[in-house]
Design a protein around this motif. Structure first.
Motif, PDB file in Angstrom:
ATOM      1  N   LEU A   1       0.826  -1.202   0.019  1.00  0.00           N
ATOM      2  CA  LEU A   1       0.198  -0.044  -0.077  1.00  0.00           C
ATOM      3  C   LEU A   1       0.752   1.318   0.047  1.00  0.00           C
ATOM      4  O   LEU A   1       0.467   2.121  -0.774  1.00  0.00           O
ATOM      5  N   GLU A   2       2.045   1.162   0.799  1.00  0.00           N
ATOM      6  CA  GLU A   2       2.983   2.312   0.651  1.00  0.00           C
ATOM      7  C   GLU A   2       3.356   2.653  -0.732  1.00  0.00           C
ATOM      8  O   GLU A   2       3.688   3.600  -1.060  1.00  0.00           O
ATOM      9  N   LYS A   3       3.766   1.414  -1.365  1.00  0.00           N
ATOM     10  CA  LYS A   3       4.228   1.679  -2.757  1.00  0.00           C
ATOM     11  C   LYS A   3       3.342   2.163  -3.755  1.00  0.00           C
ATOM     12  O   LYS A   3       3.410   3.268  -4.542  1.00  0.00           O
ATOM     13  N   VAL A   4       1.858   1.832  -3.406  1.00  0.00           N
ATOM     14  CA  VAL A   4       0.854   2.494  -4.471  1.00  0.00           C
ATOM     15  C   VAL A   4       0.541   3.832  -3.924  1.00  0.00           C
ATOM     16  O   VAL A   4       0.453   4.764  -4.774  1.00  0.00           O
ATOM     17  N   LEU A   5       0.882   4.356  -2.728  1.00  0.00           N
ATOM     18  CA  LEU A   5       0.533   5.675  -2.385  1.00  0.00           C
ATOM     19  C   LEU A   5       1.867   6.391  -2.980  1.00  0.00           C
ATOM     20  O   LEU A   5       1.602   7.470  -3.553  1.00  0.00           O
ATOM     21  N   LEU A   6       3.050   5.828  -3.142  1.00  0.00           N
ATOM     22  CA  LEU A   6       4.202   6.596  -3.697  1.00  0.00           C
ATOM     23  C   LEU A   6       3.846   6.633  -5.086  1.00  0.00           C
ATOM     24  O   LEU A   6       3.916   7.995  -5.813  1.00  0.00           O
ATOM     25  N   ALA A   7       3.212   5.795  -5.925  1.00  0.00           N
ATOM     26  CA  ALA A   7       2.863   5.931  -7.208  1.00  0.00           C
ATOM     27  C   ALA A   7       1.959   6.924  -7.601  1.00  0.00           C
ATOM     28  O   ALA A   7       1.801   7.514  -8.619  1.00  0.00           O
ATOM     29  N   GLU A   8       0.932   6.866  -6.673  1.00  0.00           N
ATOM     30  CA  GLU A   8      -0.205   7.734  -6.972  1.00  0.00           C
ATOM     31  C   GLU A   8       0.169   9.202  -6.601  1.00  0.00           C
ATOM     32  O   GLU A   8      -0.056  10.402  -7.528  1.00  0.00           O
ATOM     33  N   ALA A   9       1.191   9.435  -5.758  1.00  0.00           N
ATOM     34  CA  ALA A   9       1.686  10.877  -5.371  1.00  0.00           C
ATOM     35  C   ALA A   9       2.539  11.338  -6.604  1.00  0.00           C
ATOM     36  O   ALA A   9       2.489  12.376  -7.110  1.00  0.00           O
ATOM     37  N   ASP A  10       3.263  10.397  -7.133  1.00  0.00           N
ATOM     38  CA  ASP A  10       4.238  10.723  -8.362  1.00  0.00           C
ATOM     39  C   ASP A  10       3.191  10.895  -9.597  1.00  0.00           C
ATOM     40  O   ASP A  10       3.595  12.204 -10.297  1.00  0.00           O
TER      41      ASP A  10
END
Length: 443
Positions: A84-93
């Protein structure tokens, strides 16, 4: 902006429907039917009405998901937060990542009573301006223009915790986090995690609490990163053209090691005779924000220590960088270092060192609007999962702000963008009026 949208459902129904769709990548990362129900319920509880955003009142307001279910999901459910942390980073990017984005390192304090909550101890809380009994979270915020997205919150454990194995075990602290790590060390690990996930940014920003550590600045440079950080007035620097020489002595043995041909002096003294210019770095609520700035190229005195004659142990010249000073209207003076290129204009340097303010706004909104500091559990896992849910909720709201700004820009008669089409800075400037109050579009 409450009430009904023109020709559509109520605002409440609209944002909840949008949330379900927006969360799809996160729910896919959970890979579990029940957890895929709990995650939207928890995030919606953080966003929705109600003063208190701890588990019990959120479950009571939901009516469909019980307290035990939400509590198990956050505190004891067997699931890995990393996807989920990785998805959050992808969405922020996807929203604001790129060469114009800042990655801001800071920390925020969560005041607590007692001594059982993980990481709680008397420690300095910058938001309170004093030492208080609290937990401290090291934060990473991706920001572009005036749009912040929080992408990392990791608990700092004081030595009173890391030296007590029984206390760590009782709070469920994982073995790989049980050793003492300073805040700069935690920040570097978080930066590495973000970069590994592909997060794009142009410059790392941090206050003096992190950059007083020469190893922090040097570690950023070793990673090939650009940075702009606060320092103390007494930080020693050398002239940019300092050279290492072997002084010739008429007596004794020749020197084995070279010494600088100039003496290091404090940042304050170095800039005392510099040329200062009045600049505005952004517009405030009523008028442009202005201060006086000066900048000179220097070599930081943070190289290996060496004895230099009567001066004793001195640090040799390190990396070439900008030394930047700020004189505020209230008489306060601040000092900064940056490894931005030598040809960087003063206005760009000033904009970089002043861009860090947006993370403080994000901290405030996560606490006041999304209940970051409302978690009542005591465990490491529960605290970090709650923090992750607040960051996901915040990212969702920022995605709505950007969409709203885009719609406003397309309306007939709207003002032309301040930057050429395709330049993300213009896009985010349009979003300014809706990001100043993150909750403005929700009931």
């Amino acid at each position: 902006m409450g009430g009904r949208l023109s020709g559509g459902p109520t605002m409440d129904e609209s944002w909840k429907s949008d949330l379900e769709q927006w969360l799809a990548p996160f729910l896919g990362a959970l890979r579990h039917k029940v957890r895929a129900r709990m995650c939207p319920a928890y995030v919606a509880g953080l966003i929705g009405a109600g003063e208190r955003k701890s588990i019990q009142p959120m479950a009571a307001r939901n009516g469909e998901v019980g307290y035990d279910q939400l509590h198990h999901f956050i505190t004891s459910g067997v699931w890995d937060a990393a996807p989920l942390e990785k998805v959050l980073l992808a969405e922020a990017d996807r929203m604001i990542g790129g060469a114009e984005a800042w990655l801001i390192v800071d920390d925020t304090a969560l005041p607590k009573k007692g001594e059982r909550s993980v990481g709680v101890a008397p420690q300095y809380a910058s938001a309170l301006g004093k030492t208080a009994n609290c937990q401290t979270l090291v934060s990473l915020t991706l920001a572009s223009g005036e749009v912040p997205v929080m992408v990392g919150l990791r608990l700092f454990l004081p030595e009173s915790w890391t030296s007590d194995p029984a206390r760590l075990a009782r709070a469920g602290v994982p073995d790989d986090h049980a050793g003492y790590r300073s805040k700069p060390e935690i920040a570097l690990a978080e930066i590495d995690r973000a970069r590994t996930a592909g997060l794009r940014f142009g410059c790392v920003l941090a206050d003096a609490g992190y950059s007083l550590s020469a190893s922090f600045r040097q570690a950023l440079s070793a990673r090939g990163l650009t940075w702009a950080v606060g320092i103390g007035a007494r930080q020693k620097v050398y002239p940019a053209d300092v050279a290492l020489v072997f002084p010739v002595s008429g007596r004794g043995r020749p020197r084995k090691n070279p010494v600088p041909d100039a003496t290091s002096v404090s940042a304050e003294k170095t800039l005392a005779t510099a040329r200062w210019r009045a600049l505005s770095w952004r517009r405030g609520t009523k008028v442009p924000l202005r201060a006086r700035f000066a900048a000179v190229r220097i070599r930081v005195a943070d190289g290996p220590p060496q004895r230099i004659g009567a001066m004793g142990q001195q640090h040799l010249p390190g990396e070439e960088a900008w030394l930047i000073g700020e004189r505020r209207s209230n008489g306060e003076r601040k000092y900064y270092l940056s490894n931005l290129p030598a040809g960087t204009p003063l206005k760009r340097l000033a904009g970089a060192i002043k861009a860090r303010w947006i993370c403080e706004q994000a901290h405030q909104q996560l606490k006041e609007e999304l209940g970051l500091d409302h978690f009542e559990g005591r465990s490491w896992t529960g605290l970090h999962r709650h923090a992750l849910m607040t960051m996901i909720a915040y990212a969702f709201l920022q995605s709505r702000r950007l969409k709203q700004a885009k719609r406003e820009k397309k309306k007939p008669g709207s003002a032309a963008p301040a930057h050429p089409a395709g330049d993300p800075r213009g896009h985010h400037r349009q979003a300014r009026t809706v990001t100043e109050n993150t909750m403005s579009a929700l009931p």
